[in-house]
Design a protein around this motif. Structure first.
Motif, PDB file in Angstrom:
ATOM      1  N   ALA A 108       0.796  -1.194  -0.026  1.00 51.97           N
ATOM      2  CA  ALA A 108      -0.107   0.123  -0.003  1.00 51.97           C
ATOM      3  C   ALA A 108       0.690   1.176  -0.074  1.00 51.97           C
ATOM      4  CB  ALA A 108      -1.002   0.155   1.241  1.00 51.97           C
ATOM      5  N   ALA A 112       0.647   2.728  -4.011  1.00 55.20           N
ATOM      6  CA  ALA A 112      -0.684   3.421  -3.731  1.00 55.20           C
ATOM      7  C   ALA A 112      -0.644   4.755  -4.702  1.00 55.20           C
ATOM      8  CB  ALA A 112      -1.510   3.726  -2.555  1.00 55.20           C
ATOM      9  N   ASP A 116      -2.877   2.085  -9.773  1.00 55.04           N
ATOM     10  CA  ASP A 116      -4.050   1.541  -9.157  1.00 55.04           C
ATOM     11  C   ASP A 116      -4.308  -0.091  -9.146  1.00 55.04           C
ATOM     12  OD1 ASP A 116      -4.978   4.306  -8.199  1.00 55.04           O
ATOM     13  OD2 ASP A 116      -5.403   4.651 -10.257  1.00 55.04           O
ATOM     14  N   ARG A 119      -4.658  -1.506  -5.754  1.00 55.14           N
ATOM     15  CA  ARG A 119      -5.569  -0.987  -4.786  1.00 55.14           C
ATOM     16  C   ARG A 119      -6.812  -1.936  -4.418  1.00 55.14           C
ATOM     17  NH1 ARG A 119      -6.178   5.342  -4.613  1.00 55.14           N
ATOM     18  NH2 ARG A 119      -3.789   5.756  -4.637  1.00 55.14           N
ATOM     19  N   PRO A 120      -7.407  -2.257  -5.494  1.00 58.99           N
ATOM     20  CA  PRO A 120      -8.884  -3.251  -5.142  1.00 58.99           C
ATOM     21  C   PRO A 120      -8.503  -4.415  -4.339  1.00 58.99           C
ATOM     22  CG  PRO A 120      -8.971  -2.448  -7.531  1.00 58.99           C
ATOM     23  CD  PRO A 120      -7.517  -2.125  -7.034  1.00 58.99           C
ATOM     24  N   ARG A 123      -7.492  -2.880  -0.753  1.00 56.16           N
ATOM     25  CA  ARG A 123      -8.522  -2.328  -0.158  1.00 56.16           C
ATOM     26  C   ARG A 123      -9.559  -3.574   0.570  1.00 56.16           C
ATOM     27  NH1 ARG A 123     -10.411   2.639  -3.933  1.00 56.16           N
ATOM     28  NH2 ARG A 123      -9.082   4.030  -2.987  1.00 56.16           N
ATOM     29  N   GLU A 127     -10.260  -4.085   4.344  1.00 55.38           N
ATOM     30  CA  GLU A 127     -11.785  -4.132   4.551  1.00 55.38           C
ATOM     31  C   GLU A 127     -12.434  -5.458   5.475  1.00 55.38           C
ATOM     32  OE1 GLU A 127     -15.290  -2.259   5.546  1.00 55.38           O
ATOM     33  OE2 GLU A 127     -13.672  -1.356   4.605  1.00 55.38           O
TER      34      GLU A 127
END
Length: 192
Positions: A108, A112, A116, A119-120, A123, A127
């Protein structure tokens, strides 16, 4: 000629170790091939390039944590505090088991602002990590407060890795675990 025949899973594992230790941008395809005992050209038999390999590594890490670490938060055979302690202790053990620290945190920070592409996946990992912590803290706190405390624990953990790398002292990780447990233990019943 390849030094050894390897599986795709072995390539992912070796790449994980290298990416944790050296970072994404400092790890070349030649480095990855050598770590797997392959010629650079043979490496493309397994992956089209470094980005594709990194996506696979991130997915493998996420799957591992989902099935071996985050799942502890939902283990009804343990009391909530036991779940928190066991989950965080295992996460620390896993990250400390090889050189480099937390792969997701490392990536990250490193990628970052540059790409991109990852990133998904990162994330989704964070999460899921956050949701596991929230699940545990909701036994003591209302949902909004539980999420705030979970976010604090996650941020402290990732920040602790910065200090571990700078000082070569892992006590910062143990401190994160202890603070997470203190926050769980010191819940004021009037805040629920």
């Amino acid at each position: 000629m390849p030094i050894q025949k390897v599986t795709k899973e072995e390539v992912v594992t070796q790449a994980l170790f290298l990416f944790k230790k050296r970072g994404y941008h400092r790890t070349s395809m030649a480095d990855l091939a050598a770590a797997c005992g392959l010629l650079k050209g043979s490496f493309y038999h397994y992956f089209s390039g470094k980005e594709a390999l990194m996506k696979e590594v991130l997915e493998a890490v996420h799957t591992y944590f989902k099935t071996k670490v985050f799942v502890i938060a939902y283990d009804e055979s343990l009391l909530p505090r036991q779940r928190l302690e066991k989950m965080l202790a295992k996460q620390i053990r896993v990250a400390c088991s090889t050189e480099g620290g937390c792969l997701m945190g490392n990536m990250a920070i490193e990628t970052a602002l540059v790409t991109d592409e990852f990133r998904p996946a990162m994330r989704a990992f964070f999460e899921e990590y956050l949701n596991a912590l929230v699940h545990i803290y909701t036994y003591k706190y209302e949902p909004k407060k539980a999420r705030q405390i979970a976010e604090q624990a996650l941020v402290e953990y990732e920040g602790a890795w910065v200090m571990v790398k700078l000082t070569d002292s892992s006590h910062y990780l143990q401190d994160v675990l202890e603070r997470a447990l203190v926050r769980f233990d010191t819940h004021d019943s009037n805040t629920h």
